[in-house]
Scaffold this motif. Structure first.
Motif, PDB file in Angstrom:
ATOM      1  N   ILE A  47       0.822  -1.212   0.000  1.00 21.80           N
ATOM      2  CA  ILE A  47       0.000   0.000   0.000  1.00 21.80           C
ATOM      3  C   ILE A  47       0.855   1.260   0.000  1.00 21.80           C
ATOM      4  CG2 ILE A  47      -1.654   1.370   1.332  1.00 21.80           C
ATOM      5  CD1 ILE A  47      -2.894  -1.227   2.304  1.00 21.80           C
ATOM      6  N   LEU A  48       1.789   1.327   0.955  1.00 21.66           N
ATOM      7  CA  LEU A  48       2.523   2.573   1.197  1.00 21.66           C
ATOM      8  C   LEU A  48       3.691   2.800   0.245  1.00 21.66           C
ATOM      9  CD1 LEU A  48       2.565   2.532   5.107  1.00 21.66           C
ATOM     10  CD2 LEU A  48       0.869   3.525   3.554  1.00 21.66           C
ATOM     11  N   PHE A  49       4.172   1.729  -0.383  1.00 23.09           N
ATOM     12  CA  PHE A  49       5.255   1.901  -1.359  1.00 23.09           C
ATOM     13  C   PHE A  49       4.756   1.661  -2.786  1.00 23.09           C
ATOM     14  CE2 PHE A  49       8.611  -0.102  -3.961  1.00 23.09           C
ATOM     15  CZ  PHE A  49       9.456   0.991  -4.093  1.00 23.09           C
ATOM     16  N   VAL A  50       4.132   0.504  -3.016  1.00 31.17           N
ATOM     17  CA  VAL A  50       3.715   0.138  -4.378  1.00 31.17           C
ATOM     18  C   VAL A  50       2.667   1.097  -4.924  1.00 31.17           C
ATOM     19  CG1 VAL A  50       2.622  -1.641  -5.807  1.00 31.17           C
ATOM     20  CG2 VAL A  50       4.299  -2.294  -4.072  1.00 31.17           C
ATOM     21  N   LEU A  51       1.526   1.228  -4.230  1.00 35.57           N
ATOM     22  CA  LEU A  51       0.465   2.101  -4.734  1.00 35.57           C
ATOM     23  C   LEU A  51       0.853   3.577  -4.639  1.00 35.57           C
ATOM     24  CD1 LEU A  51      -2.992   0.593  -3.688  1.00 35.57           C
ATOM     25  CD2 LEU A  51      -1.956   0.775  -5.955  1.00 35.57           C
ATOM     26  N   ALA A  52       1.599   3.932  -3.591  1.00 32.68           N
ATOM     27  CA  ALA A  52       2.038   5.321  -3.458  1.00 32.68           C
ATOM     28  C   ALA A  52       2.942   5.713  -4.616  1.00 32.68           C
ATOM     29  CB  ALA A  52       2.778   5.506  -2.133  1.00 32.68           C
ATOM     30  N   THR A  53       3.893   4.840  -4.949  1.00 37.51           N
ATOM     31  CA  THR A  53       4.817   5.117  -6.053  1.00 37.51           C
ATOM     32  C   THR A  53       4.071   5.162  -7.376  1.00 37.51           C
ATOM     33  OG1 THR A  53       6.602   4.008  -4.846  1.00 37.51           O
ATOM     34  CG2 THR A  53       6.929   4.352  -7.202  1.00 37.51           C
ATOM     35  N   THR A  54       3.118   4.238  -7.544  1.00 38.82           N
ATOM     36  CA  THR A  54       2.311   4.222  -8.767  1.00 38.82           C
ATOM     37  C   THR A  54       1.557   5.536  -8.942  1.00 38.82           C
ATOM     38  OG1 THR A  54       2.008   1.825  -8.525  1.00 38.82           O
ATOM     39  CG2 THR A  54       0.539   2.949 -10.045  1.00 38.82           C
TER      40      THR A  54
END
Length: 314
Positions: free
Chosen positions: A248-255
């Motif tokens: 959530i905090l890295f993958v979707l945030a970066t996306t």
């Protein structure tokens, strides 16, 4: 024949994602070790990011291809699968204990992070600002991990150590090849999953929440079962909880920082299920910080009910 080709490409995509992430972690970790970077730092950065590399590659690739359904469903589906299936299966095999820090901070932080994602997505889009908010939460989590590890209350994941036989040019080569495999694998996975959904008349959301989520969660499944067999059952649970936070905090945030991501209203239910799964895990372990066979069965039943719901609405 077309469906067989697409299934083969999907499996090939998963293999490239998983093996690519493995080789990327091995090569980059050993390069870092050659330059005398502390094992703790390597474990909290390269190794930790490596287990979420398949989800990151698939979600970013899907978002750039304007296929947001797979980008979002891959993360939410992986998080649901991680708790209800991976922890469920593992604790049916043997009871799992949980670290105090996981119980009182990491698991509640998963619930809070998923709730924040749900609230940010209510307007139908994850924007640059939304990505920044999630990234701030990720930085808070990362600082927490560093302080926890330095206090000796937690350890980083196993870190590949370099030997004299490992030469820098070779390590650079396998790191580059690993990253290339991740990129190619994500492209194959997104394209074949989209084609399979079209052939069977299924929604990309359904494919992302089930097949793609399963494929990108394989590293976590292998890591958790291996840790449990080695008697590191608290690491088995911590690995899953940490992976869900990274998703959530890295993958979707970066996306979201790279490109706006459409958040369909149908994902509200999936986010609620992801929150409910984390709450069930919290309840199961709250009394004595352990989860046994009965808790595992409850989680499997929970996932079966969720899967039945997905099939009915596919």
């Amino acid at each position: 024949m077309q469906i067989i080709i697409q299934l083969i490409l999907l499996v090939l995509g998963f293999v490239l994602l998983i093996k690519g992430a493995d080789k990327f972690v091995e090569g980059s970790s050993k390069i870092a070790d050659k330059f005398h970077i502390p094992q703790l730092v390597i474990g909290l950065t390269i190794v930790a990011f490596g287990t979420s590399a398949p989800e990151a590659a698939v979600s970013i690739n899907a978002a750039l291809d304007k296929n947001a359904d797979i980008a979002i469903s891959n993360v939410l589906g992986s998080n649901i699968f991680n708790i209800l299936i991976i922890i469920g299966i593992t604790c049916i095999i043997l009871p799992l204990s949980i670290q105090k820090s996981t119980l009182y901070f990491e698991l509640p932080y998963v619930i809070i992070s998923t709730l924040v994602l749900l609230l940010l997505g209510l307007d139908g889009t994850l924007t640059l600002l939304d990505g920044a908010i999630l990234w701030v939460m990720f930085i808070i989590f990362f600082i927490y991990l560093i302080r926890l590890s330095k206090s000796g209350k937690a350890q980083a994941d196993d870190v590949p150590e370099a030997s004299e036989k490992d030469k820098i040019p070779y390590l650079i080569l396998i790191t580059i090849l690993g990253m290339a495999a991740i990129i190619i694998g994500s492209d194959l996975t997104v394209d074949s999953a989209s084609n399979i959904a079209e052939i069977f008349g299924m929604s990309p959301r359904f494919i992302g929440l089930t097949i793609v989520a399963f494929g990108t969660s394989l590293p976590e499944l292998i890591t958790s079962i291996t840790a449990a067999k080695k008697g590191k059952d608290d690491i088995a649970v911590g690995n899953i909880v940490g992976s869900n936070l990274f998703n959530i905090l890295f993958v979707l945030a970066t996306t979201a920082l790279i490109t706006p991501v459409n958040y369909a209203s149908s994902f509200i239910i999936d986010a609620i299920v992801a929150i409910a799964a984390a709450v069930v895990l919290l309840i199961c372990v709250f009394r004595d910080r352990k989860i046994g066979k009965s808790g595992g069965i409850l989680m499997i039943i929970g996932y079966a009910a969720y899967f039945a719901y997905l099939v009915l609405l596919r």
